[in-house]
Write a protein that holds these residues in place. Structure first.
Motif, PDB file in Angstrom:
ATOM      1  N   VAL A 145      -6.411   1.285  -9.161  1.00 23.51           N
ATOM      2  CA  VAL A 145      -7.479   2.434  -8.960  1.00 23.51           C
ATOM      3  C   VAL A 145      -6.712   3.589  -8.502  1.00 23.51           C
ATOM      4  O   VAL A 145      -7.007   4.969  -8.893  1.00 23.51           O
ATOM      5  N   TRP A 146      -5.919   3.272  -7.446  1.00 27.10           N
ATOM      6  CA  TRP A 146      -5.245   4.614  -6.716  1.00 27.10           C
ATOM      7  C   TRP A 146      -4.324   4.937  -7.722  1.00 27.10           C
ATOM      8  O   TRP A 146      -3.845   6.287  -7.608  1.00 27.10           O
ATOM      9  N   ALA A 147      -3.606   4.352  -8.742  1.00 29.15           N
ATOM     10  CA  ALA A 147      -2.588   4.833  -9.415  1.00 29.15           C
ATOM     11  C   ALA A 147      -3.330   5.731 -10.886  1.00 29.15           C
ATOM     12  O   ALA A 147      -2.590   6.424 -11.378  1.00 29.15           O
ATOM     13  N   PRO A 196       0.789  -1.188   0.075  1.00 27.62           N
ATOM     14  CA  PRO A 196       0.036  -0.328  -0.042  1.00 27.62           C
ATOM     15  C   PRO A 196       0.963   1.259  -0.032  1.00 27.62           C
ATOM     16  O   PRO A 196       1.738   1.474   0.686  1.00 27.62           O
ATOM     17  N   GLN A 197       0.502   2.174  -0.665  1.00 27.23           N
ATOM     18  CA  GLN A 197       1.294   3.581  -0.824  1.00 27.23           C
ATOM     19  C   GLN A 197       0.764   4.525   0.077  1.00 27.23           C
ATOM     20  O   GLN A 197       1.421   5.676   0.205  1.00 27.23           O
ATOM     21  N   SER A 198      -0.313   4.214   0.886  1.00 21.24           N
ATOM     22  CA  SER A 198      -0.906   5.191   1.610  1.00 21.24           C
ATOM     23  C   SER A 198      -1.772   4.572   2.562  1.00 21.24           C
ATOM     24  O   SER A 198      -2.291   3.311   2.128  1.00 21.24           O
ATOM     25  N   PRO A 199      -2.062   4.832   3.915  1.00 21.31           N
ATOM     26  CA  PRO A 199      -2.951   4.361   4.689  1.00 21.31           C
ATOM     27  C   PRO A 199      -4.390   4.315   4.126  1.00 21.31           C
ATOM     28  O   PRO A 199      -5.169   3.419   4.246  1.00 21.31           O
ATOM     29  N   ALA A 200      -4.713   5.297   3.474  1.00 19.30           N
ATOM     30  CA  ALA A 200      -6.133   5.302   2.674  1.00 19.30           C
ATOM     31  C   ALA A 200      -6.140   4.060   1.757  1.00 19.30           C
ATOM     32  O   ALA A 200      -7.267   3.360   1.729  1.00 19.30           O
TER      33      ALA A 200
END
Length: 515
Positions: A353-355, A111-115
């Motif tokens: 999706v995040w990217a 994961p790139q972030s806690p979100a």
């Protein structure tokens, strides 16, 4: 002292979010009320050992226990803890399961972030939720409702009740521990799953062999030897127990017992011709997709080799039609391969999706958080509704009043001849039963004896009183039966020696006069 306090504070800060996610997962998944389904099979020995009612006098409770470690836990809980602990045990295993799947997913896409991590966890909750199962249940075929969490043949790690198979969550944990360079703990976790539920011995052996091969390929001879030795040492007690009490009594009786189990009692688990459907193809596609996604990661061989082993043994069973091999359930590794595969696919989807749409998760993050919280609350509420519905359904069971009456009046020396469909009778009434269809022994001679009893019961408890032969009561009375329960289908039957004790317009209870 300050350093120690800081350490505990950090650990507590990590624990609280996981406790929250575990609680959400467990509520959204929705357990069934005690005592439901397989608990009638697997709680009996422990309940009898703990002295509940007169269950210690039950014939089945005195057969060989297939899961002695689980029964010991059940007995200990009955003796020392409130029954609600059985729900708590399931929640603890839910936490292990969620931790393992999310940890394995992070191997593929950290994961790139806690979100992003929260998004993945929420997606895993959704894929395992009672709400989604309800939606999938509208698809044709009974296996679609557990499409995203179960293996093939109606087998899965998690279930609506706490039971030995629930400890299968230690198998994904084992893989995660191996990837984190803890091979001894990895082997221990796999063997512990098999110790609680010996059906996982094949899965544990597959994983142990895979770990050794991976270590040998890396030329880590010492670790490979250590894994093999620890696995053999830890598995020896349950292997010795299983072989000593379940070894064939003879070729003929072993073959008959295998036929009864495969063809009569569990064809939905043991016969590919029964359980194979389109949902199986979908699950194979999930595993294939996961293998493709992990092809350049250390996770790849840990999924590939068990998949190959499982498919190879399944093909052998299909080629030979061996009932003994069918009862090893070579397809059971799908119970952990499928959910691991789905978690990897979910992680890849979340990362994609995040990217692709970073702006969506930038300034309007508050709205996204609100949507996630709303979804979490809806999934939790649906789980609570499901549990409440099951409670009401259990309470409205037409057989409940007669079982409650028996629970209040049963005495030592009594045995009840019941319709085979009354699978809840023993744990609800805490009284011995002659036989039911759900709960079975596993030693070959005892399986044959169970089937003999079942055929007697099926001959007597017909769909109408006409044609019922009251002389069958002489046979069951000789086995110790003292009471008979008639269902709505047998209403109107009158046999010599019936002394009425209870009648609520649905079920009737009679004492048998001395015969």
């Amino acid at each position: 002292m300050r350093t120690l306090t800081r350490h505990f504070s950090q650990q507590f800060a990590r624990f609280v979010p996981w406790a929250g996610w575990t609680l959400l997962f467990g509520v959204a998944y929705a357990q069934a009320p005690l005592y439901t389904s397989n608990q009638n099979q697997y709680f009996l020995h422990g309940a009898a050992a703990a002295g509940l009612g007169t269950l210690a006098e039950d014939w089945l409770a005195n057969t060989v226990d297939p899961t002695p470690v689980f029964s010991a836990l059940v007995a200990l809980t009955y003796r020392a803890l409130p029954e609600a602990m059985f729900y708590a045990y399931d929640f603890l295993l839910f936490g292990v399961y969620l931790y393992s799947l999310s940890g394995l997913a992070a191997v593929l896409t950290p994961p790139q972030s806690p979100a992003q991590n929260k998004g993945l966890l929420l997606l895993l909750v959704l894929l395992h939720s009672a709400a989604l199962r309800y939606g999938l249940s509208w698809a044709p075929g009974e296996h679609w409702s557990h499409l995203f969490e179960a293996g093939v043949a109606g087998q899965r790690l998690l279930g609506p009740v706490f039971q030995p198979s629930s400890f299968g969550v230690l198998l994904p944990l084992s893989i995660l521990l191996f990837l984190r360079k803890r091979p001894c703990l990895a082997v221990t976790a796999a063997v512990l799953a098999a110790t609680v539920h010996p059906t996982y011995l094949l899965s544990a052996a597959m994983l142990g062999a895979t770990y050794v091969l991976v270590l040998l390929r890396a030329r880590n001879w010492r670790a490979a030897l250590g894994c093999g030795a620890i696995g053999a040492l830890l598995a020896s007690p349950i292997l010795t127990y299983t072989w000593s009490v379940f070894r064939p009594s003879g070729a003929t009786i072993a073959a008959e017992a295998s036929r009864i189990l495969v063809d009569v009692r569990i064809p939905h688990h043991a016969l590919p011709t029964v359980w194979f459907d389109a949902s199986v193809i979908a699950k194979l596609a999930f595993v294939a997709a996961a293998l493709w996604l992990t092809r350049r990661t250390p996770l790849f061989p840990l999924l590939l080799l068990p998949t190959v082993f499982s498919l190879g043994l399944t093909a052998l069973q299909l080629a030979t039609s061996s009932p003994r091999l069918a009862l090893l359930f070579p397809w059971r590794p799908s119970t952990w391969l499928v959910p691991i595969s789905l978690s990897l696919i979910a992680a890849q989807l979340t990362a994609w999706v995040w990217a692709r749409w970073p702006d969506v998760f930038g300034p309007p993050r508050r709205y996204l958080a609100a949507a996630g919280l709303t979804l979490a609350l809806l999934l939790g509420a649906a789980g609570l509704v499901s549990f409440g519905y099951d409670l009401r359904r259990q309470a409205s069971d037409p057989a409940w009043p007669v079982m409650d009456y028996v629970a209040r009046t049963a005495a030592s020396g009594e045995m009840y001849f019941i319709p085979p469909k009354l699978q809840d009778f023993r744990l609800a009434s805490r009284a011995p039963a002659f036989v039911d269809f759900k709960s079975i022994p596993y030693r070959d001679a005892e399986v044959v004896a169970w089937y003999d009893r079942l055929r007697v019961a099926q001959s007597f408890f017909r769909d109408s009183p006409e044609g019922i032969d009251c002389r069958l009561l002489d046979r069951v009375a000789a086995s110790g039966v003292t009471h008979v329960i008639l269902g709505p289908e047998q209403r109107g039957l009158s046999c010599d020696g019936f002394e009425p004790l209870f009648d609520d317009g649905s079920y009737q209870l009679f004492r048998l006069a001395l015969r």
